[in-house]
Design a protein around this motif. Structure first.
Motif, short mmCIF file in Angstrom:
data_model
loop_
_atom_site.label_atom_id
_atom_site.label_comp_id
_atom_site.label_asym_id
_atom_site.label_seq_id
_atom_site.Cartn_x
_atom_site.Cartn_y
_atom_site.Cartn_z
N GLU A 8 -12.10 8.56 3.39
CA GLU A 8 -10.79 8.85 4.25
C GLU A 8 -9.55 8.12 3.75
O GLU A 8 -8.31 8.74 3.33
N LYS A 9 -10.01 6.67 3.33
CA LYS A 9 -8.85 5.87 2.70
C LYS A 9 -8.33 6.66 1.47
O LYS A 9 -7.43 6.52 1.02
N LEU A 10 -9.35 6.81 0.63
CA LEU A 10 -9.09 7.44 -0.83
C LEU A 10 -8.34 8.58 -0.61
O LEU A 10 -7.61 8.86 -1.30
N ALA A 11 -8.86 9.43 0.37
CA ALA A 11 -8.20 10.65 0.58
C ALA A 11 -6.50 10.43 1.06
O ALA A 11 -5.71 11.26 0.32
N ARG A 12 -6.52 9.68 1.82
CA ARG A 12 -5.00 9.01 2.25
C ARG A 12 -4.18 8.51 1.03
O ARG A 12 -3.15 9.04 0.97
N ILE A 13 -4.84 7.80 0.24
CA ILE A 13 -4.32 7.21 -1.19
C ILE A 13 -3.62 8.30 -1.77
O ILE A 13 -2.41 8.49 -2.24
N ASN A 14 -4.53 9.26 -2.19
CA ASN A 14 -4.24 10.58 -2.99
C ASN A 14 -3.11 11.46 -2.19
O ASN A 14 -2.16 11.69 -3.05
N ALA A 15 -3.11 11.33 -1.09
CA ALA A 15 -2.03 12.26 -0.21
C ALA A 15 -0.61 11.66 -0.14
O ALA A 15 0.44 12.37 -0.61
N LEU A 16 -0.76 10.28 -0.27
CA LEU A 16 0.44 9.70 -0.20
C LEU A 16 0.88 9.66 -1.61
O LEU A 16 2.20 9.78 -1.94
N ALA A 17 0.11 9.41 -2.65
CA ALA A 17 0.55 9.66 -3.98
C ALA A 17 1.24 10.97 -4.57
O ALA A 17 2.21 10.93 -5.11
N LYS A 18 0.37 12.12 -3.93
CA LYS A 18 1.17 13.56 -4.08
C LYS A 18 2.60 13.54 -3.46
O LYS A 18 3.48 14.13 -3.92
N LYS A 19 2.69 12.91 -2.35
CA LYS A 19 4.01 13.13 -1.48
C LYS A 19 4.88 12.29 -2.07
O LYS A 19 6.01 12.56 -2.10
N ALA A 20 4.60 11.11 -2.86
CA ALA A 20 5.46 10.35 -3.35
C ALA A 20 6.27 11.06 -4.89
O ALA A 20 7.34 10.93 -5.17
N LYS A 21 5.16 11.56 -5.56
CA LYS A 21 5.75 12.56 -6.54
C LYS A 21 6.78 13.66 -6.08
O LYS A 21 7.36 13.74 -6.85
N GLU A 22 6.56 14.21 -4.86
CA GLU A 22 7.39 15.15 -4.37
C GLU A 22 8.70 14.43 -4.00
O GLU A 22 9.64 15.28 -3.74
N GLY A 23 8.80 13.35 -3.76
CA GLY A 23 10.03 12.47 -3.47
C GLY A 23 10.12 12.57 -1.93
O GLY A 23 11.33 12.33 -1.55
N SER A 24 9.19 12.86 -1.16
CA SER A 24 9.20 12.72 0.27
C SER A 24 8.58 11.84 0.87
O SER A 24 8.18 11.93 2.21
N LEU A 25 8.47 10.31 0.44
CA LEU A 25 7.80 9.47 1.09
C LEU A 25 8.56 8.64 1.93
O LEU A 25 9.79 8.20 1.39
N THR A 26 8.16 8.45 3.24
CA THR A 26 9.07 7.48 3.99
C THR A 26 8.99 6.15 3.76
O THR A 26 8.06 5.62 3.02
N GLU A 27 9.58 5.42 4.29
CA GLU A 27 9.66 3.77 4.10
C GLU A 27 8.18 3.54 4.76
O GLU A 27 7.57 2.43 3.97
N ALA A 28 7.92 3.99 5.83
CA ALA A 28 6.51 3.45 6.60
C ALA A 28 5.46 3.99 5.56
O ALA A 28 4.55 3.40 5.67
N GLU A 29 5.60 5.10 5.11
CA GLU A 29 4.30 5.92 4.25
C GLU A 29 4.21 4.87 2.91
O GLU A 29 3.26 4.81 2.59
N ALA A 30 5.54 4.46 2.40
CA ALA A 30 5.50 3.77 1.17
C ALA A 30 4.84 2.58 1.58
O ALA A 30 4.12 1.90 0.64
N LYS A 31 4.89 1.74 2.77
CA LYS A 31 4.03 0.48 2.97
C LYS A 31 2.84 0.64 3.14
O LYS A 31 2.06 -0.26 2.63
N GLU A 32 2.51 1.80 3.87
CA GLU A 32 1.04 2.31 3.98
C GLU A 32 0.41 2.30 2.54
O GLU A 32 -0.63 1.91 2.30
N GLN A 33 1.14 3.13 1.64
CA GLN A 33 0.67 3.36 0.45
C GLN A 33 0.56 1.90 -0.39
O GLN A 33 -0.63 1.88 -0.93
N SER A 34 1.39 1.04 -0.33
CA SER A 34 1.15 -0.42 -1.00
C SER A 34 -0.14 -0.92 -0.48
O SER A 34 -0.92 -1.54 -1.23
N SER A 35 -0.09 -1.03 0.78
CA SER A 35 -1.16 -1.71 1.39
C SER A 35 -2.61 -1.04 1.07
O SER A 35 -3.73 -1.80 0.70
N LEU A 36 -2.69 0.37 1.18
CA LEU A 36 -3.81 0.84 0.63
C LEU A 36 -4.26 0.58 -0.71
O LEU A 36 -5.24 0.44 -1.22
#
Length: 77
Positions: free
Chosen positions: A5-33
């Motif tokens: 589940e965590k690996l899937a979330r990392i990948n989902a956040l990475a995809k979202k970041a590439k699209e340029g639609s990552l929120t500040e909270a999601e960026a912090k979550e991505q960094s933590s993960l």
């Protein structure tokens, strides 16, 4: 190893970041993960290396001294 589940979330956040639609909270979550993933990876790699002995074609142990010291520390614990 991290749960799927965590690996899937990392990948989902990475995809979202590439699209340029990552929120500040999601960026912090991505960094933590990512930090958690790297910590787990490094721990697993160290465990693997502690079990490795390098031998040359003549059968001599040519394991680097630094690794030998780490292996000895493991045996003390």
């Amino acid at each position: 190893m991290l749960p799927k589940e965590k690996l899937a979330r990392i990948n989902a956040l990475a995809k979202k970041a590439k699209e340029g639609s990552l929120t500040e909270a999601e960026a912090k979550e991505q960094s933590s993960l990512r930090k958690e993933y790297l910590q787990t990876f490094r721990s697993n790699m160290l465990t693997t290396l502690k079990g490795v002995t390098i031998v040359d074609p003549k059968g001599n142990d040519v394991t680097p001294n630094k690794l030998k010291v780490v292996k000895q520390d493991k045996n003390l614990h």
